[in-house]
Design an enzyme around this catalytic site. Structure first.
Site, PDB file in Angstrom:
ATOM      1  N   ASP A 114      -8.968  12.512 -30.351  1.00 18.94           N
ATOM      2  CA  ASP A 114      -7.515  12.721 -30.361  1.00 18.94           C
ATOM      3  C   ASP A 114      -6.996  11.742 -31.181  1.00 18.94           C
ATOM      4  O   ASP A 114      -6.061  11.837 -31.962  1.00 18.94           O
ATOM      5  CB  ASP A 114      -7.064  12.362 -28.780  1.00 18.94           C
ATOM      6  CG  ASP A 114      -7.587  11.370 -28.131  1.00 18.94           C
ATOM      7  OD1 ASP A 114      -8.472  10.462 -28.535  1.00 18.94           O
ATOM      8  OD2 ASP A 114      -7.077  11.006 -27.010  1.00 18.94           O
ATOM      9  N   ASP A 117      -7.999   4.152 -32.834  1.00 17.83           N
ATOM     10  CA  ASP A 117      -7.416   3.017 -32.545  1.00 17.83           C
ATOM     11  C   ASP A 117      -8.280   2.119 -33.102  1.00 17.83           C
ATOM     12  O   ASP A 117      -8.374   1.635 -34.275  1.00 17.83           O
ATOM     13  CB  ASP A 117      -6.962   3.075 -31.094  1.00 17.83           C
ATOM     14  CG  ASP A 117      -6.179   1.649 -30.867  1.00 17.83           C
ATOM     15  OD1 ASP A 117      -5.608   1.257 -31.811  1.00 17.83           O
ATOM     16  OD2 ASP A 117      -6.093   1.337 -29.555  1.00 17.83           O
ATOM     17  N   VAL A 167       0.848   5.968 -27.417  1.00 17.93           N
ATOM     18  CA  VAL A 167       1.576   7.641 -27.184  1.00 17.93           C
ATOM     19  C   VAL A 167       0.633   8.179 -26.178  1.00 17.93           C
ATOM     20  O   VAL A 167      -0.434   8.075 -25.892  1.00 17.93           O
ATOM     21  CB  VAL A 167       1.361   8.142 -28.710  1.00 17.93           C
ATOM     22  CG1 VAL A 167       2.273   7.258 -29.716  1.00 17.93           C
ATOM     23  CG2 VAL A 167      -0.124   8.185 -29.209  1.00 17.93           C
ATOM     24  N   ARG A 179      -0.991  14.407 -20.135  1.00 15.03           N
ATOM     25  CA  ARG A 179      -1.970  14.923 -21.117  1.00 15.03           C
ATOM     26  C   ARG A 179      -1.321  16.569 -21.462  1.00 15.03           C
ATOM     27  O   ARG A 179      -1.601  17.091 -22.477  1.00 15.03           O
ATOM     28  CB  ARG A 179      -3.556  15.354 -20.538  1.00 15.03           C
ATOM     29  CG  ARG A 179      -4.015  14.099 -20.392  1.00 15.03           C
ATOM     30  CD  ARG A 179      -5.500  14.300 -20.199  1.00 15.03           C
ATOM     31  NE  ARG A 179      -6.543  13.005 -19.774  1.00 15.03           N
ATOM     32  CZ  ARG A 179      -6.903  12.208 -20.480  1.00 15.03           C
ATOM     33  NH1 ARG A 179      -6.775  11.986 -21.953  1.00 15.03           N
ATOM     34  NH2 ARG A 179      -7.600  11.234 -20.002  1.00 15.03           N
TER      35      ARG A 179
HETATM   36  P1  IMP Z   1     -10.674   3.316 -30.024  1.00 14.04           P
HETATM   37  O1  IMP Z   1     -11.997   3.403 -29.347  1.00 14.04           O
HETATM   38  O2  IMP Z   1     -10.092   2.092 -29.864  1.00 14.04           O
HETATM   39  O3  IMP Z   1     -10.717   3.862 -31.520  1.00 14.04           O
HETATM   40  O4  IMP Z   1      -9.507   4.218 -29.116  1.00 14.04           O
HETATM   41  C1  IMP Z   1      -9.669   5.712 -29.115  1.00 14.04           C
HETATM   42  C2  IMP Z   1      -9.687   6.162 -27.449  1.00 14.04           C
HETATM   43  O5  IMP Z   1      -8.836   5.221 -26.864  1.00 14.04           O
HETATM   44  C3  IMP Z   1      -9.094   7.522 -27.677  1.00 14.04           C
HETATM   45  O6  IMP Z   1     -10.117   8.449 -27.485  1.00 14.04           O
HETATM   46  C4  IMP Z   1      -7.982   7.489 -26.720  1.00 14.04           C
HETATM   47  O7  IMP Z   1      -8.573   7.882 -25.572  1.00 14.04           O
HETATM   48  C5  IMP Z   1      -7.799   6.109 -26.331  1.00 14.04           C
HETATM   49  N1  IMP Z   1      -6.279   5.586 -27.010  1.00 14.04           N
HETATM   50  C6  IMP Z   1      -6.287   4.980 -28.241  1.00 14.04           C
HETATM   51  N2  IMP Z   1      -5.160   4.611 -28.563  1.00 14.04           N
HETATM   52  C7  IMP Z   1      -4.323   5.441 -27.514  1.00 14.04           C
HETATM   53  C8  IMP Z   1      -2.961   5.827 -27.178  1.00 14.04           C
HETATM   54  O8  IMP Z   1      -1.847   5.150 -28.053  1.00 14.04           O
HETATM   55  N3  IMP Z   1      -2.499   6.449 -26.342  1.00 14.04           N
HETATM   56  C9  IMP Z   1      -3.584   7.075 -25.547  1.00 14.04           C
HETATM   57  N4  IMP Z   1      -4.900   6.957 -25.535  1.00 14.04           N
HETATM   58  C10 IMP Z   1      -5.141   6.058 -26.544  1.00 14.04           C
HETATM   59 MG    MG Z   2     -10.018   9.523 -25.032  1.00 17.25          MG
END
Ligand code: IMP
Ligand code: MG
Length: 192
Positions: A114, A117, A167, A179
């Site tokens: 999705d 980050d 978000v 969701r």
């Molecule tokens: P990362 O591992 O930090 O890249 O984050 C990715 C995961 O964190 C995604 O699969 C999302 O489930 C969750 N995530 C990151 N940012 C957001 C946000 O703004 N809203 C909701 N879920 C987020």
């Molecule tokens: Mg996720």
């Protein structure tokens, strides 16, 4: 009808119509690329099978829409990942909740999440897949917060670059909620 949820939301960042049109364009672009990669009709005796790997739960809604824009012979294999146990809005490390089956060797794989980050989720999942020696590996995220990742993860396909705000909606959650909201929105501080 959505009043209960609207009370918690601050503003709509990406309306449903904009998501729909971007998903249609992404689908067309990905279909074109993958068709070239798998060649022919995509059967095993051809150049290899196509396997889509959705990262659950956040990519559920996006994947449901995107795969219906890919007129190719493909399979879905799910991987479940949790990075925000409970109500946290910070990444707290990545834990695998549903393991990927060991069947990706020699397959053409497209991983879908999705949002990108910190990049930890995609980093962990792509490592697991590379260990299985796929024929090729591509990655697609609906949303990306540019400049946030310190890891060398570069998705091949990105739906939207968004500002560094938390978000929800269209599959993305806070504490498991929102969701099913059809648009991508920011949360009111008091709802967190
Ligand atoms: P990362 O591992 O930090 O890249 O984050 C990715 C995961 O964190 C995604 O699969 C999302 O489930 C969750 N995530 C990151 N940012 C957001 C946000 O703004 N809203 C909701 N879920 C987020
Ligand atoms: Mg996720």
């Amino acid at each position: 009808m959505w009043a209960g949820m609207h009370r918690d939301l601050e503003r709509i960042l990406i309306p449903a119509a904009a998501i729909e049109s971007r998903v249609r364009d992404l689908g067309a672009q990905i279909a074109l690329d993958l068709e070239r990669v798998i060649g022919g009709d995509g059967t095993e005796d051809d150049h290899g099978e196509l396997v889509i790997v959705p990262i659950l739960t956040g990519s559920l809604v996006f994947v449901a829409d995107l795969v219906r824009r890919l007129p190719l012979k493909l399979r879905l294999e799910l991987v479940g990942v949790s990075s925000y146990p409970g109500k946290s809005m910070e990444t707290k490390g990545v834990s695998i909740r549903h393991e990927l089956p060991n069947i990706l060797s020699g397959k053409h794989v497209l991983v879908i999440d999705d949002i990108l980050d910190s990049g930890h989720t995609l980093d962990v999942v792509t490592r697991l897949i590379r260990d299985q020696k796929p024929a090729s590996l591509r990655t697609c995220v609906l949303l990306r917060k540019p400049g946030k990742s310190t890891l060398p993860v570069r998705p091949d396909y990105v739906g939207f670059d968004i500002p560094d705000e938390f978000v929800v909606g269209y599959g993305l959650d806070y504490d498991g909620y929102y969701r099913n909201f059809p648009e991508i929105a920011t949360l009111k501080p008091e709802a967190r």
